[in-house]
Design an enzyme around this catalytic site. Structure first.
Site: not given
Lengths: 392, 352
Positions: A246, A370
């Site tokens: 990715e 995050n």
């Protein structure tokens, strides 16, 4: 250390730019500038096939499987020119960037022949079945079950946040095949045909009114026994290998889309006078700097050949771009002012910048929130103690 | 495109890192802080033994003829130990004289600079500076390492000049400065003899480029070091029966430091490459690198104090050396607002 591209690479850039811009001015001008993944899906499947017909679909793949065996620099260049030309995102991103490389790395010769031509031709659209209602940040906590029944796998359970499931032909699924197994052990990686009665898709309406993500239900869904990639019980290793793909060159293309968004904000600021506000000017400069540093971070990451060392640029890349883009959405609204809060028509539909503001709240969540990113950076990058688990 | 060190660059990095780790110790730096703010022995060894003072000086003048990437590498290493050496003015002088010095000026100064024998300071902050022929009159504030300099690189509105500090009409007053590893001085010129460098944008930019790269790279090195030292402390210190580095509030702050530092690293080497390759992105890259790296270092050094708790606030601990250096880099050679405003002008299409 060298940043410039060679003459041959610049020629390749010109060739790619020329073809892409020609397409966006000609046969496919109706999809130029689309920024969501859902709009005009059927036309965009045709666009996938157009790319394939001209050998621009999966240029990084080996030549024998329909690619060009393009160098890293060429892939970077193509990704940049793709977005610069205003071409919308790839609806088969998952197939080209994730499923294909995974099959090339872990698949058998027979599996390569079965899957790769369709992906390369743009006729097989893939989606990804990893997350579940109870396996989000804790991805190892998969509960979807797979059991072998004669010469077929039978799958039961639920996936969630399946991007573009509603237009996909195939899905790769991580399912629990080991009876009584827990965590990353006992998982199996399966390729499944979406067009079957055992699979049901329900769209999830998002805060921006769009529905790119779905819930995917498996109720005695089936696939042939030889649909597993890698070996039974080793699905976690394959899934982790896939996630490493990715961080590939597609990030450079993504950045060029960000470039277009920032340019739209700059144009709006010049248009409505906000460009004279010193605070807005500082924020525009910060956004510009952040975007440039993203590019050079990606180039460092792609130039890194020492895969044994911790790659700080790669490890921090996701949280960096996601946080940057969320800030960009906020800057967009501060530039637009209240005008940005009025929809483009009667429906709850948004122009590019207000949509960016809303959609970017997902950026800091999907693909690892995050919070999880910070844990991983601290643990893998800095060698700090791992988070304690509550279930051990 | 190959955005990674060559073997030679990796070797320079290792040499420089080892040199500063071994020699720019806290003890030596503190001795310099208590004195003139310079570790002369360190500078001597850096120039004469390692031959690094001549890094960017052309070979015909006794240097190695290398570029901004290599300069960034050594500045990063020097900054990582907050070493008290006059690298900033030195790098700017080498660049300016190399780009705009007469043959005479080059022959007079480049070999001495390359050998680390002459110390140069950048003098750029002034409100009034008048030139009468080849004589300069005026007061220049905040000259880093000005009190120990042999040579001043004076940046005037009409180009750059060289002024010897021993010349008649030059008086220099050193100040007790918050960052004692690079103390500031006031320079007063009263009809002081000055040698002009060629008046061109390229000469001025060569000097500023070298200066901004040195500061940005120092900041990068310093920030990385604050992170590494704080990580080490967090693994050592135990509270509530756990290493404090196992607490998420603590881990996440360290992660945030790494996120900024990785971008700072991209910024420094982007700018250095862009200057070396004559890229049209060079200007933006320099403004980006200077402002971003200074902010990163300040954030990291502030976190270093916070994450060390009380010990981090003591004079005895080195955290304040990093913190004060970070603060001084933020303003030195123009502050972040200035640099970002330059970037804003470029992206808004207002640049001249």
């Amino acid at each position: 250390m060298k940043l410039g591209f060679s003459k041959a690479e610049e020629e390749f850039r010109a060739e790619a730019a020329d073809w892409l811009q020609g397409q966006m001015a000609g046969e496919f001008k109706d999809i130029k500038g689309i920024t969501t993944l859902t709009e005009k899906a059927e036309r965009r499947k045709e666009w996938e096939q157009q790319l394939a017909a001209h050998k621009w679909s999966c240029i990084g793949w080996p030549v024998e499987w329909g690619g060009r065996g393009a160098s890293l620099a060429e892939q970077v260049i193509f990704a940049e020119e793709y977005a610069r030309a205003g071409v919308p995102g790839r609806v088969n991103h998952i197939g080209i960037e994730l499923a294909g490389p995974t099959i090339l790395t872990f698949g058998t010769e027979e599996q390569k022949q079965r899957f790769l031509p369709g992906i390369a031709a743009g006729t097989t659209i893939f989606c990804q079945g990893f997350s579940e209602p109870n396996a989000g940040s804790d991805l190892g906590n998969v509960r979807t079950k797979a059991r072998l029944d004669g010469d077929e796998w039978v799958v039961n359970g639920q996936k969630i946040w399946t991007s573009l499931a509603h237009i996909s032909d195939w899905i790769f699924v991580v399912a629990r095949s080991g009876e009584g197994s827990k965590g990353p052990k006992g998982l199996t990686f399966l390729m499944m045909d979406m067009h079957q009665p055992g699979i049901e898709i329900r769209p999830i309406e998002q805060i921006n009114g769009d529905a790119e993500f779905n819930e995917t239900f498996f109720d005695d869904a089936r696939c042939p026994a030889d649909s597993l990639i890698g070996t039974e019980g080793e699905g976690w290793r394959v899934a982790m290998g896939l996630l490493a793909f990715e961080r590939g060159v597609s990030t450079l293309g993504q950045q060029m889309a960000f470039r277009n968004e920032l340019d739209a904000i700059i144009a709006a600021a010049k248009d409505n006078g906000k460009a004279n506000n010193p605070l807005i000017r500082q924020r525009i400069a910060k956004a510009e700097i952040g975007l440039r540093l993203m590019r050079y971070g990606a180039l460092r990451m792609l130039s890194n050949t020492d895969h044994s060392a911790i790659d700080g640029a790669a490890l921090t890349y996701k949280i960096q771009w996601a946080t940057w883009r969320r800030g960009l959405g906020e800057l967009a609204m501060d530039v637009l002012g209240q005008a940005g809060e009025i929809a483009s028509g009667d429906a709850y539909e948004w122009d590019v910048l207000p949509n960016l503001f809303l959609y970017s709240r997902a950026d800091t969540i999907y693909g690892g929130t995050n919070q999880i990113q910070r844990n991983q950076i601290a643990e893998r990058g800095l060698g700090l103690p791992r988070e304690p688990r509550g279930d051990k | 495109m190959e955005f990674a060190f060559t073997e030679e660059q990796a070797m320079i990095a290792e040499t420089a890192r080892d040199f500063f780790r071994e020699n720019a110790t806290s003890e030596r730096t503190r001795k310099a802080m208590a004195g003139e703010g310079i570790d002369r022995e360190l500078w001597q060894a850096f120039g004469a033994e390692l031959g690094l003072a001549g890094l960017t000086v052309p070979e015909e003048h006794g240097g190695s003829g290398l570029g901004m990437v290599e300069l960034a590498i050594i500045a990063e290493a020097a900054g990582s130990q907050v070493s008290a050496i006059p690298l900033l003015g030195h790098a700017m002088a080498c660049a300016a004289i190399g780009a705009g010095g007469s043959d005479e000026a080059k022959a007079a100064w480049l070999p001495r600079l390359a050998a680390g024998e002459a110390i140069c300071a950048i003098a750029s902050t002034h409100s009034t500076l008048e030139a009468d022929g080849d004589k300069l009159t005026g007061t220049i504030q905040c000259v880093p390492h000005g009190a120990v300099a042999d040579l001043l690189l004076v940046a005037a509105p009409k180009g750059m000049w060289l002024v010897e500090t021993a010349a008649k009409g030059v008086s220099i007053e050193g100040h007790t400065t918050m960052d004692q590893t690079r103390p500031l001085a006031t320079v007063m010129l009263d009809g002081a003899a000055a040698t002009p460098l060629a008046q061109s944008f390229d000469v001025t930019m060569a000097a500023w480029s070298a200066g901004w790269i040195v500061l940005a790279a120092e900041a990068l090195g310093g920030a990385q070091e604050t992170l590494e030292r704080t990580v080490a402390y967090s693994l050592d210190r135990v509270q509530f029966g756990r290493q404090i580095g196992s607490f998420q509030a603590y881990k996440h702050r360290l992660a945030d430091m790494m996120i900024e530092i990785e971008q700072a690293r991209s910024a420094v080497y982007w700018a250095a490459c862009a200057v070396d390759e004559g890229s049209d992105e060079a200007q933006m890259a320099l403004h980006a690198a200077k402002s971003f790296c200074a902010d990163t270092f300040f954030m990291c050094a502030g976190n270093m104090i916070q994450l060390h708790g009380g010990i981090g606030f003591t004079w005895e601990h080195d955290a304040h050396l990093f913190f004060k250096r970070a603060r001084s880099i933020q303003t030195m050679l123009m502050d972040g607002e200035f640099h970002r405003e330059q970037v804003a002008r470029m992206v808004l299409g207002e640049a001249a």
